[in-house]
Design a protein around this motif. Structure first.
Motif, mmCIF file in Angstrom:
data_model
loop_
_atom_site.group_PDB
_atom_site.id
_atom_site.type_symbol
_atom_site.label_atom_id
_atom_site.label_comp_id
_atom_site.label_asym_id
_atom_site.label_seq_id
_atom_site.Cartn_x
_atom_site.Cartn_y
_atom_site.Cartn_z
ATOM 1 N N SER A 35 0.833 -1.215 0.000
ATOM 2 C CA SER A 35 0.000 0.000 0.000
ATOM 3 C C SER A 35 0.862 1.258 0.000
ATOM 4 O O SER A 35 0.544 2.246 -0.661
ATOM 5 C CB SER A 35 -0.925 0.010 1.222
ATOM 6 O OG SER A 35 -1.773 -1.117 1.224
ATOM 7 N N LYS A 36 1.982 1.197 0.719
ATOM 8 C CA LYS A 36 2.909 2.343 0.725
ATOM 9 C C LYS A 36 3.482 2.581 -0.667
ATOM 10 O O LYS A 36 3.642 3.731 -1.105
ATOM 11 C CB LYS A 36 4.034 2.096 1.732
ATOM 12 C CG LYS A 36 4.956 3.297 1.943
ATOM 13 C CD LYS A 36 6.051 2.985 2.951
ATOM 14 C CE LYS A 36 5.495 2.885 4.363
ATOM 15 N NZ LYS A 36 5.010 4.206 4.855
ATOM 16 N N SER A 39 0.658 4.166 -2.764
ATOM 17 C CA SER A 39 0.297 5.536 -2.367
ATOM 18 C C SER A 39 1.404 6.535 -2.678
ATOM 19 O O SER A 39 1.135 7.702 -2.964
ATOM 20 C CB SER A 39 -0.020 5.594 -0.877
ATOM 21 O OG SER A 39 1.156 5.433 -0.085
ATOM 22 N N GLU A 42 1.185 9.804 -0.899
ATOM 23 C CA GLU A 42 0.068 10.715 -1.170
ATOM 24 C C GLU A 42 -1.201 10.220 -0.486
ATOM 25 O O GLU A 42 -1.428 9.016 -0.360
ATOM 26 C CB GLU A 42 -0.159 10.827 -2.676
ATOM 27 C CG GLU A 42 1.036 11.419 -3.423
ATOM 28 C CD GLU A 42 0.832 11.447 -4.929
ATOM 29 O OE1 GLU A 42 -0.275 11.017 -5.374
ATOM 30 O OE2 GLU A 42 1.756 11.863 -5.646
ATOM 31 N N GLY A 44 -4.935 9.123 0.328
ATOM 32 C CA GLY A 44 -5.880 8.328 -0.444
ATOM 33 C C GLY A 44 -6.128 6.989 0.216
ATOM 34 O O GLY A 44 -5.688 6.747 1.344
ATOM 35 N N THR A 45 -6.811 6.118 -0.499
ATOM 36 C CA THR A 45 -7.161 4.802 0.046
ATOM 37 C C THR A 45 -5.925 3.981 0.391
ATOM 38 O O THR A 45 -5.853 3.352 1.451
ATOM 39 C CB THR A 45 -8.026 4.027 -0.966
ATOM 40 O OG1 THR A 45 -9.193 4.794 -1.281
ATOM 41 C CG2 THR A 45 -8.454 2.691 -0.386
ATOM 42 N N ALA A 46 -4.940 3.981 -0.511
ATOM 43 C CA ALA A 46 -3.733 3.177 -0.282
ATOM 44 C C ALA A 46 -3.002 3.632 0.973
ATOM 45 O O ALA A 46 -2.535 2.802 1.765
ATOM 46 C CB ALA A 46 -2.799 3.268 -1.488
ATOM 47 N N GLN A 47 -2.915 4.937 1.191
ATOM 48 C CA GLN A 47 -2.237 5.432 2.397
ATOM 49 C C GLN A 47 -3.019 5.074 3.654
ATOM 50 O O GLN A 47 -2.429 4.762 4.701
ATOM 51 C CB GLN A 47 -2.038 6.942 2.324
ATOM 52 C CG GLN A 47 -1.128 7.476 3.424
ATOM 53 C CD GLN A 47 -0.949 8.974 3.357
ATOM 54 O OE1 GLN A 47 -1.877 9.727 3.616
ATOM 55 N NE2 GLN A 47 0.258 9.409 3.002
ATOM 56 N N ASN A 48 -4.348 5.099 3.565
ATOM 57 C CA ASN A 48 -5.185 4.703 4.704
ATOM 58 C C ASN A 48 -4.962 3.228 5.054
ATOM 59 O O ASN A 48 -4.900 2.857 6.237
ATOM 60 C CB ASN A 48 -6.666 4.951 4.399
ATOM 61 C CG ASN A 48 -7.001 6.430 4.302
ATOM 62 O OD1 ASN A 48 -6.273 7.264 4.843
ATOM 63 N ND2 ASN A 48 -8.075 6.752 3.611
ATOM 64 N N ASP A 50 -2.237 1.550 4.408
ATOM 65 C CA ASP A 50 -0.881 1.507 4.959
ATOM 66 C C ASP A 50 -0.899 1.827 6.454
ATOM 67 O O ASP A 50 -0.351 1.081 7.274
ATOM 68 C CB ASP A 50 -0.004 2.510 4.196
ATOM 69 C CG ASP A 50 1.383 2.677 4.799
ATOM 70 O OD1 ASP A 50 1.795 1.838 5.610
ATOM 71 O OD2 ASP A 50 2.052 3.664 4.442
ATOM 72 N N ARG A 208 7.805 5.308 -2.292
ATOM 73 C CA ARG A 208 7.611 4.212 -3.253
ATOM 74 C C ARG A 208 8.756 3.204 -3.178
ATOM 75 O O ARG A 208 8.532 1.986 -3.231
ATOM 76 C CB ARG A 208 7.485 4.785 -4.666
ATOM 77 C CG ARG A 208 7.286 3.736 -5.755
ATOM 78 C CD ARG A 208 6.492 4.288 -6.902
ATOM 79 N NE ARG A 208 5.071 4.420 -6.563
ATOM 80 C CZ ARG A 208 4.183 5.030 -7.340
ATOM 81 N NH1 ARG A 208 4.560 5.571 -8.489
ATOM 82 N NH2 ARG A 208 2.915 5.092 -6.978
#
Length: 235
Positions: A35-36, A39, A42, A44-48, A50, A208
């Motif tokens: 997820s990191k 994201s 940034e 968004g869903t992926a950071q949430n 993470d 990333r």
């Protein structure tokens, strides 16, 4: 064996694997760093995903510092060189400290521990401990691989006129060498992940890059925790 029996056997291995708290933790770690990577720092869903997975993993690791504390005071195998002993014990001490401090970080993120500034400082201290333990692990694995290489070369000379692949001791040493090589790669990747999390080189080790290295490192950990029958089939 029928197809149903084979399926049952495979599912039994999956259940055995997932029953390990360590295995579940590493699966969550793969999700976290994957997820990191997606994201890239940034919102968004992926950071949430993470952040929430990172918090969930801290629950898996509650009181886990006792494991390395026990390893710290346990005797080492006879014949281990003193530098490797010291590095191994340093790794145990640093990893145990990281896991202990990580519990305070968890208390801070859940709101139980109210001092946010101190919790953040403790969080950085814990990551430095983890990076230190990964560096010690890297050095230990390099040293042990050197010892194994010398031992394998000596054994090859003794087995010069016979089939080495049929020698159980030779095969065991080769397998051990492969396992340590994999552990060395993982430890090296974890150092990069620690540098990324601590933002020691933000331009080179971006979120990333941290996510990519952490994801691959997590997959290696998941592989290392596979039950023995699954490993033999994979090989």
């Amino acid at each position: 064996m029928s197809s149903l029996d084979a399926t049952r056997a495979e599912l039994a291995l999956v259940v055995l694997y997932l029953n390990k708290a360590e295995a579940r933790d590493k699966i969550c770690r793969a999700i976290q760093y994957g997820s990191k990577f997606l994201s890239n720092g940034e919102a968004g869903t992926a950071q949430n995903v993470d952040k929430s997975t990172s918090l969930a993993r801290k629950v898996f690791r509650l009181f886990k510092f006792v494991n390395d504390l026990h390893a710290l005071i346990s005797p080492v195998p006879k014949g281990t060189p003193l530098p490797l002993v010291l590095l191994g014990k340093s790794k145990n001490a640093l990893l145990s400290t990281f896991l202990f401090l990580d519990q305070i970080v968890w208390l801070g993120r859940t709101g139980i521990y109210k001092n946010k500034e101190r919790a953040e400082l403790i969080g950085r201290m814990s990551l430095f401990c983890w990076m230190g333990s990964s560096i010690c692990t890297t050095l230990v694995e390099i040293g042990e691989l050197g010892r194994l290489s010398s031992s394998i070369k000596k054994l090859e000379k003794d087995l010069k006129n016979s089939d080495k692949s049929q020698n159980e001791q030779y095969r065991a040493k080769l397998q051990k060498s492969n396992e340590r090589s994999l552990a060395l790669i993982k430890a090296g990747m974890d150092i990069v992940v620690a540098v990324g999390l601590l933002q020691l080189a933000p331009k080179k080790v971006t979120p990333r890059v941290t996510g990519a290295f952490g994801f691959v490192s997590s997959l290696i950990s998941c592989y290392q925790l596979l039950p023995a029958p699954a490993k033999s089939k994979a090989s």
